[in-house]
Design an enzyme around this catalytic site. Structure first.
Site, PDB file in Angstrom:
ATOM      1  N   GLU A   1      46.837  45.579  27.550  1.00 35.25           N
ATOM      2  CA  GLU A   1      47.096  44.895  28.819  1.00 35.25           C
ATOM      3  C   GLU A   1      47.851  43.569  28.632  1.00 35.25           C
ATOM      4  O   GLU A   1      47.387  42.501  29.022  1.00 35.25           O
ATOM      5  CB  GLU A   1      45.785  44.668  29.575  1.00 35.25           C
TER       6      GLU A   1
ATOM      7  N   GLU B   1      43.361  54.018  31.437  1.00 37.05           N
ATOM      8  CA  GLU B   1      42.051  53.525  31.858  1.00 37.05           C
ATOM      9  C   GLU B   1      41.868  53.760  33.354  1.00 37.05           C
ATOM     10  O   GLU B   1      42.799  53.589  34.144  1.00 37.05           O
ATOM     11  CB  GLU B   1      41.906  52.019  31.613  1.00 37.05           C
TER      12      GLU B   1
END
Length: 634
Positions: A152, A309
């Protein structure tokens, strides 16, 4: 991606696996439950740097060897992380200069994650050294199917860093971009407010200042920030490509955000990965998520992407963390597959006992096997495995496309504009939703992408527009395409300098109009149209060949249509209410003969088509209202 697909056999299913948080008795149960749930891919090591390198230069991979061996024996492929997302505390102790600094001078400390300056050569040296050790050790491990760099990027250090190292790097980046201070002064309009620079050494990152900071400086800083984070990624990718050729490389993007120029990043990725966390309390979440997925599919020209995710149920970071009701996880997962995902992965496999995310749901909850979530996890794994043809299948190209550009996003939402409420995601989603509601697919394309395969090009709030992109939009319409452009487009060039000669100067000819003056609406105000109402914005449109299709009640054009060459250019001078916009979009679709993937779908039902390697067309049909899923051949 042939190696990755060959290791799996069906859509990837599983999630982040953090075995270092548990002991041997749990590991044995993990193997049993993964088989039961149908897991075929585990992402390992995302936050394991401190475990793998407990002291500088002292590496301990024995624990990881055992877990990878066990996963391989269980038939579970591994997406192995480079572990560089969160440095161990010893790095900050030995090298405090690696810590990031905010624009107000605040130093960010360890104790969370992403506590590193992206420009720091020290951080990059340690990160690359770790990646070399990992790549050499696991290059030929039978479990290895995919590399996962970092995690991320830009999630927490979203505007890069303002330390002296970053400032020096910013100056270097500017030298490479402009070549001379004179060229920079011209691009940044520094004659305003006596900001002219005589040397690059006088330039800082845009730190806290008495008033509005130079908008062109801020825009370049956003470009620089995205590029510096990309340089961190590429430093690791170079090692992996050299030592493990043939193993694809990815990193996971956060839920759609203005942080990184994802089209630029995607060129450096073997496959795009995305983290999706729709809010179960949000009634618009299904459409907004579909739009985000269309963006992910568009980053690599329609290639399949990975859902890296999602949450099986609740997350932990909202003020109120609603759970997903029974069946919602299945719907969310199939929606991703319908829009091009080759995986359904979760954060995480087993819910943590401690730490900041202990109340984030997981495939194996704190209650273990005998829970609603795990029963749904197992059922979904079985269902996904029943459709192996979907793996690697390419989503069918849509007939409509939406132009999306990160530098424009950055420029559009800066300070000192006519209205702070004109936001790119709002405008893009507003144009996307009538197509979604009609179950019509829509691709997302970059400003420098190929528009020619499409019948319809949607252009929301393209405030910052290069002359080259304006020419390409004009050529698209001239050659027979239909473009729909919304207000506050074509206002500035790529340096945030206003085009002169009447807004929107570079699109004035193709739109057949110019704007005499902006007239944004007050907060909460609506303006009546000849049919329906408008929100947020109005303006004084002067027609120069275009025809008014809708007007404001005072007679000013609100929606216009202009025949240009072989095509048509539409313009919206306001945000029409949803019903009015849907009627307009339906009219445009009929004119261009743009239809849903499947005919006669019930209201609220979505269908998207994927084409398998053998040419088989697979339709994934989902309906959030009815809670139904169907996978059809034909």
């Amino acid at each position: 991606m042939s190696h990755f697909h060959g290791r799996l056999g069906s859509l990837a299913y599983g999630g982040d696996y953090n075995p270092e948080q548990w002991g041997p008795e749990v590991h044995a149960e993990d193997s049993e439950l993964m088989r039961e749930a149908g897991v075929n891919l585990a992402t390992v090591g995302i936050f394991s740097w401190a475990r793998a390198e407990p002291d500088p230069g002292h590496y301990d991979f024995d624990w990881l060897d055992g877990h990878l061996d066990r996963l391989a024996a269980d038939g579970v492929a591994v997406c192995l992380a480079t572990m560089t997302a969160s440095p161990p505390p010893w790095l900050a102790r030995l090298h405090p200069e690696t810590l990031p600094v905010l624009d107000d001078g605040t130093l960010l400390y360890p104790g969370s994650r992403q506590h590193w300056c992206p420009s720091s050569p020290v951080f990059r040296t340690y990160a690359v050294r770790l990646v070399e050790q990992l790549a050499k050790r696991y290059a030929h491990h039978p479990a290895l199917a995919l590399w996962h760099i970092g995690n991320e990027y830009g999630c927490h250090i979203s505007r890069h860093c303002h330390c002296e190292v970053s400032t020096a790097a910013f100056r270097t980046w500017l030298r490479e971009r402009y070549g001379s201070v004179d060229a920079l002064n011209e691009a940044w309009s520094t004659t305003f407010w006596s900001q002219r620079y005589s040397a690059f050494e006088e330039i800082h990152t845009p730190r806290t200042a008495p008033s509005f900071r130079n908008p062109a400086q801020q825009l370049d800083y956003r470009r620089f920030s995205s590029d510096e984070l990309l340089a961190c990624y590429l430093a690791e990718k170079e090692v992996l490509d050299r030592l493990t050729p043939g193993i694809p490389v990815t990193t996971n993007f956060v839920p759609l955000a203005p942080t990184l120029d994802l089209f630029r990043w995607a060129r450096e990725m073997d496959v795009v990965s995305y983290d999706s966390y729709p809010d179960p309390h949000d009634a618009n979440a299904a459409h907004e998520t579909a739009f985000n997925y269309d963006v992910m599919r568009g980053l690599k020209n329609g290639d399949p992407w990975l859902l890296m995710e999602q949450a099986p149920s609740a997350v932990n970071w909202r003020r109120r963390n609603g759970r997903k009701q029974a069946g919602r996880m299945r719907l969310d997962s199939w929606q991703a597959v319908a829009h091009g995902a080759d995986s359904v992965l979760f954060f995480q496999w087993r819910a943590s006992r401690g730490g900041a995310e202990k109340f984030h749901s997981a495939m194996v909850p704190h209650g273990g096997r005998d829970t609603r979530i795990f029963r749904e996890v197992g059922a979904l794994g079985t269902e996904l495995a029943e459709h192996p043809a979907l793996l690697g299948s390419r989503p069918e190209r849509a007939e409509a496309a939406l132009l999306f550009d990160w530098p424009n996003w950055w420029a559009l939402e800066q300070e000192a504009h006519p209205s702070a409420d004109v936001r790119l995601l709002d405008g893009a989603r507003a144009l996307h939703k009538p197509l979604y509601d009609a179950s019509v697919a829509c691709d997302v394309v970059p400003a420098d992408g190929d528009f020619s395969p499409y019948k319809l090009l949607l252009v929301p709030h393209l405030y910052s527009l290069s002359a080259e992109t304006a020419d390409r939009i004009t050529s698209f319409v001239r050659s027979g395409g239909t473009a729909l452009v919304t207000y506050f487009s074509g206002i500035t060039d790529e340096h945030d300098r206003v085009y002169l000669g009447g807004y929107p100067a570079p699109l004035r000819e193709v739109l057949g109009l110019h704007i005499d003056e902006f007239d944004p609406l007050a907060e909460g105000e609506r303006i009546e149209l000849s049919s329906g109402a408008g929100e947020l914005w109005s303006e004084d449109v002067i027609l120069e060949g275009a025809q008014a299709v809708e007007t404001f009640t005072d007679g000013r054009p609100a929606v216009t249509r202009h025949a240009y060459g072989e095509g048509t250019a539409w313009y919206l001078a306001t945000t029409p209410d949803p019903a009015t916009l849907r009627a307009l979009m339906d009219r445009i679709r009929r004119e261009k003969a743009i239809t849903p993937a499947l005919p006669d779908l019930p209201q609220g039902t979505q269908a998207r088509t994927r084409i398998a390697a053998d040419g088989t067309r697979v339709h994934v049909v989902y309906d959030y209202g009815a809670g139904e899923i169907a996978v059809k051949r034909g």
